[in-house]
Design a protein around this motif. Structure first.
Motif, PDB file in Angstrom:
ATOM      1  N   ILE A  16       1.270  -1.429   0.311  1.00 58.53           N
ATOM      2  CA  ILE A  16      -0.239   0.039   0.263  1.00 58.53           C
ATOM      3  C   ILE A  16       0.974   1.371   0.187  1.00 58.53           C
ATOM      4  CG2 ILE A  16      -2.004   1.600   1.469  1.00 58.53           C
ATOM      5  CD1 ILE A  16      -3.089  -0.811   2.628  1.00 58.53           C
ATOM      6  N   ALA A  17       0.453   1.588  -1.167  1.00 58.21           N
ATOM      7  CA  ALA A  17       1.423   3.634  -0.846  1.00 58.21           C
ATOM      8  C   ALA A  17       0.481   4.365  -0.166  1.00 58.21           C
ATOM      9  CB  ALA A  17       2.025   3.905  -2.401  1.00 58.21           C
ATOM     10  N   ILE A  18       0.534   5.940   0.413  1.00 57.32           N
ATOM     11  CA  ILE A  18      -0.413   6.620   0.647  1.00 57.32           C
ATOM     12  C   ILE A  18       0.724   8.513   0.505  1.00 57.32           C
ATOM     13  CG2 ILE A  18      -1.232   7.943   2.446  1.00 57.32           C
ATOM     14  CD1 ILE A  18      -1.165   4.731   4.230  1.00 57.32           C
ATOM     15  N   ILE A  19      -0.523   8.875  -0.262  1.00 54.57           N
ATOM     16  CA  ILE A  19       0.372  10.331   0.141  1.00 54.57           C
ATOM     17  C   ILE A  19      -0.435  10.962   0.892  1.00 54.57           C
ATOM     18  CG2 ILE A  19       0.203  12.440  -1.336  1.00 54.57           C
ATOM     19  CD1 ILE A  19       0.279  10.538  -3.942  1.00 54.57           C
ATOM     20  N   MET A  20       0.099  11.485   2.018  1.00 58.95           N
ATOM     21  CA  MET A  20      -0.460  12.016   3.206  1.00 58.95           C
ATOM     22  C   MET A  20      -0.829  13.419   2.436  1.00 58.95           C
ATOM     23  SD  MET A  20       2.846  10.571   6.263  1.00 58.95           S
ATOM     24  CE  MET A  20       3.577  11.060   4.991  1.00 58.95           C
ATOM     25  N   PRO A 184       2.769  -1.524  -5.738  1.00 57.99           N
ATOM     26  CA  PRO A 184       1.528  -1.149  -4.980  1.00 57.99           C
ATOM     27  C   PRO A 184       0.297  -1.259  -5.835  1.00 57.99           C
ATOM     28  CG  PRO A 184       2.803   1.058  -5.418  1.00 57.99           C
ATOM     29  CD  PRO A 184       3.981  -0.496  -5.646  1.00 57.99           C
ATOM     30  N   GLU A 185      -0.279  -2.132  -4.676  1.00 60.29           N
ATOM     31  CA  GLU A 185      -1.747  -2.723  -5.733  1.00 60.29           C
ATOM     32  C   GLU A 185      -2.663  -1.816  -4.961  1.00 60.29           C
ATOM     33  OE1 GLU A 185       0.037  -6.536  -4.106  1.00 60.29           O
ATOM     34  OE2 GLU A 185      -0.128  -4.759  -3.306  1.00 60.29           O
ATOM     35  N   LEU A 186      -2.737  -0.281  -4.678  1.00 64.89           N
ATOM     36  CA  LEU A 186      -3.280   0.448  -3.562  1.00 64.89           C
ATOM     37  C   LEU A 186      -2.941   1.250  -3.010  1.00 64.89           C
ATOM     38  CD1 LEU A 186      -6.181   1.507  -2.054  1.00 64.89           C
ATOM     39  CD2 LEU A 186      -5.837   0.134  -0.545  1.00 64.89           C
ATOM     40  N   GLU A 208      -4.665   0.205  -8.124  1.00 63.73           N
ATOM     41  CA  GLU A 208      -6.050   0.581  -7.402  1.00 63.73           C
ATOM     42  C   GLU A 208      -5.829   2.139  -6.996  1.00 63.73           C
ATOM     43  OE1 GLU A 208      -9.107  -0.471  -8.436  1.00 63.73           O
ATOM     44  OE2 GLU A 208      -7.162  -1.784 -10.062  1.00 63.73           O
ATOM     45  N   LEU A 209      -6.395   3.538  -7.035  1.00 61.06           N
ATOM     46  CA  LEU A 209      -6.523   4.595  -6.653  1.00 61.06           C
ATOM     47  C   LEU A 209      -8.122   4.669  -5.794  1.00 61.06           C
ATOM     48  CD1 LEU A 209      -5.082   6.564  -9.382  1.00 61.06           C
ATOM     49  CD2 LEU A 209      -4.138   5.140  -7.705  1.00 61.06           C
TER      50      LEU A 209
END
Length: 246
Positions: A16-20, A184-186, A208-209
């Protein structure tokens, strides 16, 4: 029933990748300086990391500081660097508690030396942890990463260590900073913005975004679990049609 109970643990995204996003707006809403938002955002990181560890997410990558962030007011940049140092030093014990390995990608050499030293120590100290890998994208941009990969391959060709015909997607990916982790899948972005902001452009070709209105300092495990439930409702076809998948 909460979102965690709705998750099918046999179909978890591995990465999982996150843009905070939203620290500044959150602080403004509180009548505080932007630095207060960044400090409060650290609590969200801790909660989300623990959430990933709880359910078995193997890789979590968070966009902590982009190359474009260097253009922010110097006081904010300095505050972010100081926060990075203090957080790394304070959270090593927590990383060990949850068996989490710390990793970093980006133009690390451009960071202040104290950041580099503390980051290197924490990465080496947690290197044997294997439940989850937490990657901090620091002084990172996808365009920078792709250009660096192209330069490395061009040098290999120039030195007759590789033929142009040998360069394919796999070879190119091997020159990226994420070479040792799956794509990353998500991808999750907070604060209602709908863009990827120069983050993992190559790696997110089929991610997936998921966009949420929640500002990052308010984002917690339950928000993470909600994103995963939404992800699991989607049909990932990779260019195929539904009938081929079924």
């Amino acid at each position: 029933m909460g979102f965690k109970e709705q998750i099918d643990t046999s179909r978890l995204p591995e990465h999982i990748a996150i843009i905070m996003d939203g620290n500044g707006r959150w602080a403004k809403n509180q009548g505080k300086f932007r630095s207060f938002g960044h400090e409060s955002g650290v609590l969200s990181i801790k909660d989300v990391v623990e959430g990933c560890s709880d359910i078995g997410i193997k890789y979590l990558t968070i966009y902590a500081f982009s190359t474009e962030n260097w253009n922010r007011p110097i006081d904010e940049v300095n505050a972010l660097m100081e926060l990075l140092i203090s957080t790394i030093n304070a959270e090593i014990a927590t990383l060990h508690k949850h068996n989490i390995r710390l990793n970093a990608i980006g133009d690390i050499a451009s960071l202040p030396q104290k950041c580099i030293d503390d980051l290197k120590f924490a990465m080496e100290d947690t290197a044997k942890n294997n439940t989850c890998t937490l990657t901090l994208a620091l002084s990172y941009s996808a365009k920078w990463e792709i250009l660096e990969a192209a330069r490395k391959l061009a040098l290999l060709v120039k030195e007759d260590k590789m033929k142009i015909e040998e360069i394919n997607e796999t070879v190119f990916s091997s020159q990226l900073t994420t070479v040792n982790m799956p794509d990353p899948e998500l991808m999750i972005r907070t604060s209602g913005e709908h863009r990827v902001s120069n983050f993992l452009l190559w790696q997110m070709a089929y991610s997936e975004l998921y966009f949420t209105e929640v500002l990052w300092p308010d984002f917690r495990k339950e928000d993470l679990f909600e994103a995963i439930v939404d992800y699991q409702k989607r049909e990932r076809r990779f260019g195929k049609i539904s009938e081929q998948l079924n």
